[in-house]
Design an enzyme around this catalytic site. Structure first.
Site, short mmCIF file in Angstrom:
data_model
loop_
_atom_site.label_atom_id
_atom_site.label_comp_id
_atom_site.label_asym_id
_atom_site.label_seq_id
_atom_site.Cartn_x
_atom_site.Cartn_y
_atom_site.Cartn_z
CE LYS A 37 -13.38 -40.05 -40.75
NZ LYS A 37 -12.48 -38.93 -40.74
N GLY A 40 -16.08 -35.65 -36.66
CA GLY A 40 -16.37 -34.30 -36.20
C GLY A 40 -17.70 -34.17 -35.48
N GLY A 73 -11.14 -40.23 -33.06
CA GLY A 73 -9.99 -39.81 -32.28
C GLY A 73 -10.30 -39.29 -30.89
CG ASP A 190 -10.03 -38.14 -43.67
OD1 ASP A 190 -11.23 -38.35 -43.41
OD2 ASP A 190 -9.45 -37.07 -43.39
CE LYS A 246 -10.33 -33.48 -42.78
NZ LYS A 246 -10.65 -34.90 -42.54
#
Length: 289
Positions: A37, A40, A73, A190, A246
């Site tokens: 995944k 970030g 996002g 996730d 998570k």
């Protein structure tokens, strides 16, 4: 002469030790499925993206079958603002109405997905961009009517992914799925990664984050955990906030047949390679027992 000069400036013994340490792991992961995944730092930086792409190409070169599932996002938020699409929120969560969904799919399955594909191809790999709608890969049900077109995976068909593995392709998947009535649903990245990893019975699910891993009550990263320990730490409030979803994803993936899940800091250079090919790893490894 230039090559010799470069070698003179390196610690050759350290290089040899690193390669020697990696050898058993290269053998161990031959033909393994590793679901990553991506989110970030690596997604927001061209340098980070290029570094991540090189790591993935190396994985494929040594016989691992990597699958990339990405979020997006911040990029979605920026596009919504640019287009003047106003969002509503329920209990702090964005409502994905029809207008928002159009933007979400455009950004996830378009801009972000193809950027990752291009980075991997530029690094020498053969990546193909997909969403969960392709070949009805990810089927969803509505998570909560109040949240609109947000979906929870109910079934993942991995046949397309196995076909790509046979051709040594690297799938890059946007977390968009299909409902029973052909609705389109936005899926948490996730959650989508955990569902795909479970369907593939992956050897590893790597959740790249902007934190170094699961921390104990003193703030130290715990490098190895069992599912029972994760539950105990959650009940005690040690695992809290954004780490809860998570670790919940990790536990669901383990229940679905994933061998182990690692929560690690994607900002660390070569974090994926350090996790897979060194004895010390790079994050918090969670096993069922």
């Amino acid at each position: 002469m230039q090559r010799q000069d470069a070698m003179d400036n390196r610690d050759n013994a350290a290089i040899a030790r690193t390669l020697n340490e990696a050898l058993p792991y290269l053998t161990r992961y031959d033909d393994a499925v590793v679901v990553i995944k991506l989110g970030g730092h690596a997604m927001g930086s061209d340098e980070g993206m290029a570094s991540f792409a090189r790591d993935v190409v190396l994985m494929r070169t040594v016989g691992i079958n990597p699958v990339i599932i990405h979020g997006g996002g911040p990029m979605i938020n920026a596009m919504l603002e640019r287009l003047g699409v106003t969002s509503e929120f329920v209990r702090g969560k964005r409502v994905t109405d029809a207008a928002t969904l159009q933007v979400v799919e455009m950004v996830l399955a378009g801009e972000i997905n193809k950027r990752i594909v291009q980075a991997i191809n530029t690094a020498g790999g053969r990546a193909v961009g997909l969403s969960g709608k392709d070949a009805d890969m990810i089927t969803c049900e509505q998570t909560d009517p109040e949240l609109g077109f947000v979906g929870t995976p109910t079934e993942v068909d991995p046949r397309l992914l196995h076909s790509l593995f046979r051709d040594e392709m690297i799938p890059v998947i946007a977390p968009i799925g299909t409902g029973a009535q052909d609705e389109t649903y936005n899926i948490n990245g996730d959650t989508a990664a955990g569902a795909v990893a479970g369907a593939l019975k992956a050897d590893r699910l790597l959740l790249l984050t902007d934190v170094s891993g699961v921390k104990d009550a003193s703030g130290e990263v715990v490098t190895a955990l069992t599912a029972a320990q994760v539950r105990e730490m959650t009940e005690a409030g040690v695992i809290a906030g954004g780490m809860i979803p998570k670790t919940e994803t990790a536990l669901d993936a383990l229940d679905a047949g994933v061998r182990a899940v690692v929560i690690l800091d994607g900002r660390v250079p070569n974090a994926v390679l350090l996790e897979l090919f060194t004895s010390h790893g790079a994050g918090s490894l969670i096993r069922k027992t």
